[in-house]
Write an enzyme that holds these catalytic residues in place. Structure first.
Site, short mmCIF file in Angstrom:
data_model
loop_
_atom_site.label_atom_id
_atom_site.label_comp_id
_atom_site.label_asym_id
_atom_site.label_seq_id
_atom_site.Cartn_x
_atom_site.Cartn_y
_atom_site.Cartn_z
N LYS A 74 15.25 -22.46 -50.87
CA LYS A 74 14.52 -22.14 -49.64
C LYS A 74 13.05 -21.86 -49.95
O LYS A 74 12.15 -22.35 -49.26
CB LYS A 74 15.17 -20.92 -48.96
CG LYS A 74 16.52 -21.27 -48.33
CD LYS A 74 17.34 -20.06 -47.93
CE LYS A 74 18.72 -20.50 -47.43
NZ LYS A 74 19.67 -19.40 -47.21
N GLN A 109 19.95 -12.92 -47.05
CA GLN A 109 20.94 -13.81 -47.65
C GLN A 109 22.30 -13.12 -47.71
O GLN A 109 22.42 -12.01 -48.23
CB GLN A 109 20.48 -14.22 -49.06
CG GLN A 109 21.35 -15.24 -49.73
CD GLN A 109 21.29 -16.62 -49.05
OE1 GLN A 109 20.24 -17.11 -48.69
NE2 GLN A 109 22.45 -17.23 -48.85
N ASP A 162 17.70 -17.33 -38.87
CA ASP A 162 19.07 -17.80 -39.12
C ASP A 162 19.84 -18.02 -37.82
O ASP A 162 20.89 -18.65 -37.81
CB ASP A 162 19.84 -16.75 -39.95
CG ASP A 162 19.91 -17.13 -41.42
OD1 ASP A 162 19.81 -18.33 -41.73
OD2 ASP A 162 20.09 -16.21 -42.24
#
Ligand code: NAP
Length: 306
Positions: free
Chosen positions: A52, A96, A119
Site C-alpha cells: 500500500k 490494518q 476502507d
C-alpha cells in the site's frame, strides 16, 4: 478458452487515471495523505502494508505508517486514531486488520472519522452503501465491480451469486452488484446444495477462503467467475491434489514449498467459465487500486475540488 480478467491491467489503468488527480490536488495545496496503522508484526499484514505504501509512492500520495507495539491497549489505539482524525494533512486512515486480541477492533473501526474511512468499513459508510448514497466503498468489492465494468461484462439483469457474507467482502459485493441491477443471491456456510445455487449464476463471486472448493460442478458453463479467495497452501498433499492438472504451478509449489490458491479450482474453473479472475493477478491488485481511489476521492472532497 475462458477469458482471463487481468487485475494487474485494470489496476494500472486505475492508477494512470488517478495520477493527474493527485497532481491536481498537489497543485491545489498538498497531495492526498494516507495514514496506515499497523499494530504488531503479522507477516501477511506487513506485506499488505508495504504494498500500500509503495503504491502511494508511485502515485505521489503522501503516506505515513504508524507501527504501535502489539501490546497496545484499545484506549491507546483510540487516542492514536483520534489524532489522525484531527490531522489536516491526512485524508484517509487505514487500520490494518487483524488487530491483537486485547484490542477491541469494533471500537477502533468506529472511531475512524467516516470521511477518512478509506476502507469503507465504518457503519456510516456501510449504511451509505445500503442506501446507495455517496461514500467510500469497501475496496475489494468495489474492485470487483470496476473489473466487470471495464471488461464490459453485463451486470444488469444477470443472476449473481456471492458465496461469503463477511462485512468486508461478501455483503458489500452483493450490495454493489444489486445497485448495478443484478439479481443477487448471497450464500454462506449454512446454504444447502451450494453447488446447485452457484450453477444458477451468470456472475459468481467466490469469497469463502476455502482453497479450490468451487470446482467445475459449481459453475454454469460460460459464467463469469470472480475468485476473491487467497489461501496460502503449504500442505503438499493438498497442493498436489489441487494442482494435479497444472504442472507449472505444481512445479512452483515443489520449489517454494507454498503457493497461494483461490477459492475456485484453478484447473476446473477456467475449463467451465466464460471469463475468470486468476489467483494471483485477479482481484488482489484491484483492492489496493481502489484504496488509492478512495484516498484521492476523500482528499478531493476535503479540498472541495470534486
Ligand atoms: P471470512 O470473513 O472468513 O468469511 C468467509 C465467508 O465464507 C463466511 O460468510 C462463511 O460463511 C463463508 N463460507 C466459509 N466456508 C464456506 C462453505 N464451505 N460453504 C459456503 N460458505 C462458506 O472471509 P473474508 O474476509 O470475506 O475473505 C474471504 C476470502 O477472500 C479469504 O480467502 C480472504 O483471504 C480473501 N480476501 C482477498 C482479498 C483480496 O484483495 N484478494 C481481500 C479480502 C479477502 P458463514 O458466514 O456462514 O461462516
Amino acid at each position: 478458452m475462458a477469458q482471463i480478467l487481468d487485475g494487474n491491467r485494470v489496476r494500472d489503468e486505475i492508477k494512470a487515471e488517478l495520477k493527474p488527480r493527485v497532481e491536481r490536488l498537489a497543485a491545489h495545496g498538498r497531495p492526498p495523505g494516507l495514514a496506515v496503522v499497523l499494530v504488531g508484526h503479522d507477516p501477511a499484514s506487513e506485506i499488505y502494508v508495504r504494498n500500500k505504501i509503495k503504491t502511494c509512492q508511485d502515485l505521489g500520495i503522501y503516506s505515513e505508517k504508524l507501527t504501535p507495539s502489539d501490546s497496545i491497549s484499545t484506549e491507546e489505539l483510540l487516542a492514536a486514531v483520534e489524532q489522525l482524525n484531527a490531522r489536516h494533512d491526512i485524508d484517509g486512515i487505514l487500520v490494518q486488520l487483524p488487530l491483537p486480541a486485547q484490542v477491541d477492533s469494533k471500537r477502533i473501526l468506529l472511531a475512524v472519522a467516516p470521511g477518512k474511512d478509506v476502507d469503507g468499513f465504518h457503519p456510516c459508510n456501510m449504511g451509505n452503501l445500503v442506501a446507495g448514497l455517496p461514500g467510500p466503498r469497501a475496496c475489494t468489492p468495489a474492485g470487483i465491480v470496476e473489473l466487470l465494468q471495464r471488461y464490459r461484462i453485463p451486470i444488469s439483469g444477470r443472476r449473481a451469486v456471492v458465496v461469503g457474507r463477511s462485512n468486508i467482502v461478501g455483503k458489500p459485493a452483493a450490495l454493489l452488484l444489486l445497485h448495478e441491477h443484478a439479481t443477487v443471491t448471497i450464500c454462506h456456510s449454512k446454504t444447502p446444495d451450494l453447488a446447485a445455487v452457484c450453477r444458477e449464476a451468470d456472475i459468481l463471486v467466490a469469497a469463502l477462503g476455502r482453497p479450490a472448493m468451487i470446482t467445475g460442478e459449481y459453475l454454469k458453463p460460460g459464467a463469469t467467475v470472480i475468485d476473491v479467495g487467497t489461501t496460502r497452501v503449504e500442505d503438499p498433499v493438498l497442493a498436489r491434489r489441487i494442482l494435479a492438472g497444472a504442472p507449472e504451478r505444481l512445479a512452483a509449489f515443489e520449489k517454494k514449498g507454498h503457493i497461494v490458491v483461490g477459492d475456485v479450482h484453478p484447473v476446473e474453473g477456467p475449463a467451465v467459465a466464460g471469463a475468470y479472475t486468476p489467483v494471483p493477478g485477479g482481484v488482489g491488485p484491484l483492492t489496493i487500486a481502489m484504496l488509492m481511489a478512495n484516498t484521492v476521492a476523500a482528499a478531493e472532497r476535503r479540498a472541495g475540488v470534486c
